[in-house]
Design a protein around this motif. Structure first.
Motif, PDB file in Angstrom:
ATOM      1  N   GLY A   4     -19.903  14.856 -97.591  1.00 21.70           N
ATOM      2  CA  GLY A   4     -18.651  15.336 -98.162  1.00 21.70           C
ATOM      3  C   GLY A   4     -17.513  14.364 -97.921  1.00 21.70           C
ATOM      4  N   LEU A   5     -17.480  13.766 -96.728  1.00 24.01           N
ATOM      5  CA  LEU A   5     -16.431  12.808 -96.398  1.00 24.01           C
ATOM      6  C   LEU A   5     -16.529  11.568 -97.282  1.00 24.01           C
ATOM      7  CD1 LEU A   5     -14.080  12.140 -94.470  1.00 24.01           C
ATOM      8  CD2 LEU A   5     -15.756  11.127 -92.915  1.00 24.01           C
ATOM      9  N   ILE A   6     -17.760  11.090 -97.512  1.00 23.71           N
ATOM     10  CA  ILE A   6     -17.959   9.936 -98.395  1.00 23.71           C
ATOM     11  C   ILE A   6     -17.474  10.267 -99.805  1.00 23.71           C
ATOM     12  CG2 ILE A   6     -19.701   8.504 -99.528  1.00 23.71           C
ATOM     13  CD1 ILE A   6     -21.362   8.734 -96.929  1.00 23.71           C
ATOM     14  N   SER A  49     -24.004  -3.034 -92.657  1.00 23.58           N
ATOM     15  CA  SER A  49     -23.332  -2.221 -93.684  1.00 23.58           C
ATOM     16  C   SER A  49     -22.062  -2.915 -94.156  1.00 23.58           C
ATOM     17  CB  SER A  49     -22.986  -0.836 -93.136  1.00 23.58           C
ATOM     18  OG  SER A  49     -24.133  -0.096 -92.832  1.00 23.58           O
ATOM     19  N   GLY A  50     -21.325  -3.480 -93.209  1.00 19.38           N
ATOM     20  CA  GLY A  50     -20.113  -4.203 -93.568  1.00 19.38           C
ATOM     21  C   GLY A  50     -20.404  -5.382 -94.474  1.00 19.38           C
ATOM     22  N   ILE A  51     -21.464  -6.121 -94.167  1.00 21.84           N
ATOM     23  CA  ILE A  51     -21.847  -7.264 -94.997  1.00 21.84           C
ATOM     24  C   ILE A  51     -22.277  -6.807 -96.390  1.00 21.84           C
ATOM     25  CG2 ILE A  51     -23.527  -9.129 -95.261  1.00 21.84           C
ATOM     26  CD1 ILE A  51     -23.511  -9.342 -92.159  1.00 21.84           C
ATOM     27  N   MET A  52     -23.057  -5.722 -96.460  1.00 18.46           N
ATOM     28  CA  MET A  52     -23.477  -5.207 -97.760  1.00 18.46           C
ATOM     29  C   MET A  52     -22.285  -4.723 -98.579  1.00 18.46           C
ATOM     30  SD  MET A  52     -27.141  -3.246 -97.513  1.00 18.46           S
ATOM     31  CE  MET A  52     -27.167  -3.104 -99.310  1.00 18.46           C
ATOM     32  N   GLY A  53     -21.310  -4.131 -97.908  1.00 20.70           N
ATOM     33  CA  GLY A  53     -20.098  -3.727 -98.618  1.00 20.70           C
ATOM     34  C   GLY A  53     -19.357  -4.921 -99.181  1.00 20.70           C
ATOM     35  N   MET A  71     -21.433   3.746 -91.404  1.00 18.53           N
ATOM     36  CA  MET A  71     -21.603   4.711 -90.326  1.00 18.53           C
ATOM     37  C   MET A  71     -21.701   6.133 -90.872  1.00 18.53           C
ATOM     38  SD  MET A  71     -18.800   3.007 -87.750  1.00 18.53           S
ATOM     39  CE  MET A  71     -18.631   4.475 -86.732  1.00 18.53           C
ATOM     40  N   PHE A  72     -20.821   6.459 -91.837  1.00 23.21           N
ATOM     41  CA  PHE A  72     -20.857   7.797 -92.434  1.00 23.21           C
ATOM     42  C   PHE A  72     -22.229   8.066 -93.058  1.00 23.21           C
ATOM     43  CE2 PHE A  72     -16.060   7.268 -93.558  1.00 23.21           C
ATOM     44  CZ  PHE A  72     -15.728   7.377 -92.215  1.00 23.21           C
ATOM     45  N   ALA A  73     -22.714   7.079 -93.826  1.00 26.33           N
ATOM     46  CA  ALA A  73     -23.978   7.261 -94.542  1.00 26.33           C
ATOM     47  C   ALA A  73     -25.172   7.301 -93.597  1.00 26.33           C
ATOM     48  CB  ALA A  73     -24.153   6.152 -95.572  1.00 26.33           C
ATOM     49  N   VAL A 117     -18.693   1.591-101.577  1.00 24.47           N
ATOM     50  CA  VAL A 117     -19.990   2.002-102.118  1.00 24.47           C
ATOM     51  C   VAL A 117     -21.107   1.172-101.494  1.00 24.47           C
ATOM     52  CG1 VAL A 117     -21.418   2.079-104.205  1.00 24.47           C
ATOM     53  CG2 VAL A 117     -19.044   2.858-104.286  1.00 24.47           C
ATOM     54  N   GLY A 118     -20.916  -0.139-101.433  1.00 28.26           N
ATOM     55  CA  GLY A 118     -21.928  -1.007-100.850  1.00 28.26           C
ATOM     56  C   GLY A 118     -22.178  -0.717 -99.389  1.00 28.26           C
ATOM     57  N   GLY A 119     -21.107  -0.461 -98.644  1.00 26.16           N
ATOM     58  CA  GLY A 119     -21.267  -0.119 -97.235  1.00 26.16           C
ATOM     59  C   GLY A 119     -22.035   1.168 -97.041  1.00 26.16           C
ATOM     60  N   ALA A 120     -21.750   2.157 -97.889  1.00 22.68           N
ATOM     61  CA  ALA A 120     -22.454   3.443 -97.789  1.00 22.68           C
ATOM     62  C   ALA A 120     -23.939   3.287 -98.115  1.00 22.68           C
ATOM     63  CB  ALA A 120     -21.805   4.460 -98.724  1.00 22.68           C
TER      64      ALA A 120
END
Length: 225
Positions: A155-157, A101-105, A129-131, A176-179
């Motif tokens: 909601g948090l996102i 997720s970090g890399i995609m973000g 992690m949220f997503a 956005v990318g990470g999510a």
């Protein structure tokens, strides 16, 4: 359906947190965590450097932070959320969600962000992690706990992205990318020892992750090449 293995410990969460704090200490001793040259030396992302072949700058920013408030907020979030998510999905699934997720973000930031901006921080992974909770809430929607947890993190996102729009110096594309990464990775990996979702849907989710990642990398290379 058993959701959490109560005997499991969040080993990966603590390891990631310790590494992140260690890197921050090195930043501080090497010139300061807000020093531009120090951040560049230690692997912060700038699009022009990724474009010339320094691809590792899509990974290293996950462990870098700019200022004490930045690492405090991200470190606290990692510890709090990781101790919920990791026992649910297992150690290796959690590690994959966090890192990919970090890399995609960072890829999203590379493709759509400002060319000369410096980028660092674990928030790309945190949004993943949220997503992932949202994905679990969709897959196992008959489970009230996971369904409500998914709604809470949705909601948090949304709240955080709205706040990003009103604040300067925030890499909203990274968030956005990470999510997006966390959503599809959470769907692909699911919960251990539960044969849902079906394998075909897991494979399709992985394909989506690969295709989106490749598109963002190519777009970044074209725009800044």
């Amino acid at each position: 359906m058993e959701i959490i293995n109560r005997e499991s410990r969040a080993y990966v969460t603590w390891t990631l947190l310790i590494i992140t704090i260690g890197v921050f200490i090195i930043e501080t001793l090497s010139g300061g965590s807000q020093n531009y040259q120090t951040l560049l030396l230690m692997g912060a992302k700038t699009n022009d450097l990724v474009q010339v072949g320094q691809w590792w700058r899509l990974i290293t920013p996950i462990f870098l932070h700019i200022g004490i408030f930045h690492i405090f907020m991200n470190g606290f979030t990692l510890l709090y959320v990781g101790q919920i998510l990791e026992p649910m999905v297992g150690h290796w699934r959690f590690f994959l969600i966090y890192m990919l997720s970090g890399i995609m973000g960072n890829l999203a930031s590379f493709a759509f962000g400002a060319n000369n901006a410096i980028s660092a921080g674990a928030s790309t992974s945190l949004f993943g992690m949220f997503a992932a909770f949202l994905a679990l809430g969709v897959i196992y929607r008959e489970n009230r706990f996971l369904r409500e947890l998914g709604k809470s993190f949705l909601g948090l996102i949304a709240i955080n992205l709205l706040m990003d729009l009103t604040m300067s110096g925030i890499d909203i594309w990274g968030h956005v990318g990470g999510a997006i990464g966390g959503l599809f990775l959470g769907y692909a990996l699911g919960l251990p020892k539960i044969s849902r979702p079906k394998m075909i849907f897991r494979i399709l989710a992985i394909v989506v992750v690969v295709v989106i990642s490749y598109y963002m990398y190519v777009k970044g290379m074209i725009v800044y090449g």
